[in-house]
Scaffold this motif. Structure first.
Motif, PDB file in Angstrom:
ATOM      1  N   GLU A  65       0.875  -1.082  -0.032  1.00 30.10           N
ATOM      2  CA  GLU A  65      -0.074   0.107   0.020  1.00 30.10           C
ATOM      3  C   GLU A  65       1.047   1.251  -0.134  1.00 30.10           C
ATOM      4  OE1 GLU A  65      -3.510  -0.397   2.455  1.00 30.10           O
ATOM      5  OE2 GLU A  65      -2.789  -2.606   3.001  1.00 30.10           O
ATOM      6  N   LEU A  66       1.775   1.418  -0.821  1.00 31.29           N
ATOM      7  CA  LEU A  66       2.674   2.208  -0.951  1.00 31.29           C
ATOM      8  C   LEU A  66       2.097   3.631  -1.754  1.00 31.29           C
ATOM      9  CD1 LEU A  66       5.646   0.240  -1.989  1.00 31.29           C
ATOM     10  CD2 LEU A  66       5.004   0.952   0.435  1.00 31.29           C
ATOM     11  N   ASN A  67       0.774   3.426  -2.304  1.00 31.61           N
ATOM     12  CA  ASN A  67       0.288   4.836  -2.815  1.00 31.61           C
ATOM     13  C   ASN A  67       0.055   5.784  -1.918  1.00 31.61           C
ATOM     14  OD1 ASN A  67      -1.557   2.713  -1.978  1.00 31.61           O
ATOM     15  ND2 ASN A  67      -3.174   3.427  -3.002  1.00 31.61           N
ATOM     16  N   HIS A  68       0.017   5.500  -0.655  1.00 31.19           N
ATOM     17  CA  HIS A  68      -0.009   6.706   0.251  1.00 31.19           C
ATOM     18  C   HIS A  68       1.453   7.142   0.654  1.00 31.19           C
ATOM     19  CE1 HIS A  68      -3.848   5.598   0.690  1.00 31.19           C
ATOM     20  NE2 HIS A  68      -3.981   4.044   1.090  1.00 31.19           N
ATOM     21  N   SER A  69       1.399   8.345   0.338  1.00 32.28           N
ATOM     22  CA  SER A  69       2.909   9.020   0.321  1.00 32.28           C
ATOM     23  C   SER A  69       3.487   9.039   1.749  1.00 32.28           C
ATOM     24  CB  SER A  69       2.762  10.617  -0.192  1.00 32.28           C
ATOM     25  OG  SER A  69       1.629  11.257   0.567  1.00 32.28           O
ATOM     26  N   ASN A  70       2.671   8.838   2.733  1.00 37.28           N
ATOM     27  CA  ASN A  70       3.083   8.910   4.239  1.00 37.28           C
ATOM     28  C   ASN A  70       2.404   8.180   5.171  1.00 37.28           C
ATOM     29  OD1 ASN A  70       1.238  10.569   5.366  1.00 37.28           O
ATOM     30  ND2 ASN A  70       1.613  11.981   3.954  1.00 37.28           N
ATOM     31  N   GLU A  99      -1.152   9.232   6.305  1.00 36.53           N
ATOM     32  CA  GLU A  99      -2.401   8.878   5.231  1.00 36.53           C
ATOM     33  C   GLU A  99      -2.669   7.508   5.368  1.00 36.53           C
ATOM     34  OE1 GLU A  99      -1.459  10.484   1.331  1.00 36.53           O
ATOM     35  OE2 GLU A  99      -1.931  12.427   2.059  1.00 36.53           O
ATOM     36  N   GLU A 113      -9.210   9.794  -1.860  1.00 36.81           N
ATOM     37  CA  GLU A 113      -8.773  10.522  -2.867  1.00 36.81           C
ATOM     38  C   GLU A 113      -9.032  12.126  -2.728  1.00 36.81           C
ATOM     39  OE1 GLU A 113      -8.795  10.794  -7.751  1.00 36.81           O
ATOM     40  OE2 GLU A 113      -9.685   9.075  -6.509  1.00 36.81           O
ATOM     41  N   LYS A 143      -6.693  15.424  -0.053  1.00 40.21           N
ATOM     42  CA  LYS A 143      -6.589  16.864  -0.759  1.00 40.21           C
ATOM     43  C   LYS A 143      -6.950  17.964   0.320  1.00 40.21           C
ATOM     44  CE  LYS A 143      -6.730  15.351  -5.530  1.00 40.21           C
ATOM     45  NZ  LYS A 143      -7.671  15.061  -6.654  1.00 40.21           N
ATOM     46  N   LYS A 169      -4.278  17.381   5.290  1.00 40.08           N
ATOM     47  CA  LYS A 169      -2.688  16.982   5.239  1.00 40.08           C
ATOM     48  C   LYS A 169      -2.282  16.562   6.521  1.00 40.08           C
ATOM     49  CE  LYS A 169      -2.547  18.367   0.808  1.00 40.08           C
ATOM     50  NZ  LYS A 169      -2.661  17.440  -0.275  1.00 40.08           N
ATOM     51  N   ALA A 206       4.524   0.909   6.635  1.00 36.29           N
ATOM     52  CA  ALA A 206       4.998   2.337   6.566  1.00 36.29           C
ATOM     53  C   ALA A 206       6.653   2.468   7.295  1.00 36.29           C
ATOM     54  CB  ALA A 206       4.140   3.228   7.358  1.00 36.29           C
TER      55      ALA A 206
END
Length: 216
Positions: free
Chosen positions: A24-29, A32, A53, A57, A60, A130
């Motif tokens: 699940e690396l599509n989450h940048s941090n 998230e 999605e 936005k 953050k 993570a």
DNA sequence: AACTCGGGGCA
DNA sequence: TGCCCAGAGTT
């Protein structure tokens, strides 16, 4: 029980079947990822993705979630089931991150599990994916697949499934194991109607052979 | 171990 | 329509 080599074979085949299962690396941090996994409880991944999605936005940081009213946050995740509890948990969780962890997500599964809405499964996902901490997340899919294939025993508890996987899967694969087995369990080795006839693991699958035999 | 939360997706 | 879904918390 399957040995290490057989389990490796299974995981490789799963990776071939679902190449999109790269973790699940599509989450940048990590933050998230915590929110996304918390929201995913008892929901399908597609629905969660649709909500996150937009959500990510607008929000953050933990402070962002605390800056709006509970009602506004609930409204932002309203299309997901259990949204009232989840919104409350997100606020509690963010408050603790700000108060105790300087706005950062803690690394260990023990610390993660103290957060509101974060249980054993979510904690293990975040810790292993993570932070590459020593953990393998076991949800209903991972548990079912492990038991059908014969990686562990039918009567094993979730914790015993975890321990068996950590014992028999190479350390460098721990963070990816959960996601591979999730895809395989969700789309192929389904709870109700597993596709045994077209399964590349049939030859070594305990449950699959049993099902093929009883079917006639 | 059993129960509850819950809107959306799918048959 | 009815049933199920990447769980967690409470009793």
């Amino acid at each position: 029980m399957l040995n290490k080599k057989q389990i490796r074979f299974c995981l490789d085949k799963m990776a071939e079947m679902f190449p999109e299962a790269k973790g699940e690396l599509n989450h940048s941090n990590p933050f998230e990822l915590v929110i996304a996994v918390l929201l995913s409880a008892q929901c399908t991944d597609k629905l969660v993705n649709k909500v996150t999605e937009k959500l990510f936005k607008k929000y953050k940081t933990p402070e962002d979630y605390l800056a709006v009213s509970l009602e506004e946050l609930q409204d932002d995740i309203k299309s997901i089931g259990l949204y009232r509890n989840k919104a409350k948990n997100i606020r509690k969780l963010c408050q603790v991150l700000v108060d105790k962890y300087e706005g950062e997500v803690p690394r260990t599964k023990e610390e993660l599990m103290t957060l509101a809405g974060v249980g054993r499964k979510t904690a293990n996902v975040v810790a292993s994916i993570a932070f590459n901490e020593p953990a393998i997340a076991v949800d209903t899919h991972v548990e079912r697949v492990s038991k059908r294939l014969g990686i562990c025993r039918w009567k094993d508890s979730v914790m015993e499934v975890e321990e068996t996987l950590m014992k028999k899967v190479p350390r460098e694969e721990w963070s990816i194991t959960h996601h591979r087995m999730i895809f395989f369990g969700r789309y192929h080795c389904k709870a109700r109607n597993p596709n045994c006839p077209e399964c590349p693991l049939l030859e070594i699958c305990r449950e699959g052979q049993k099902r093929m035999k009883t079917r006639g």
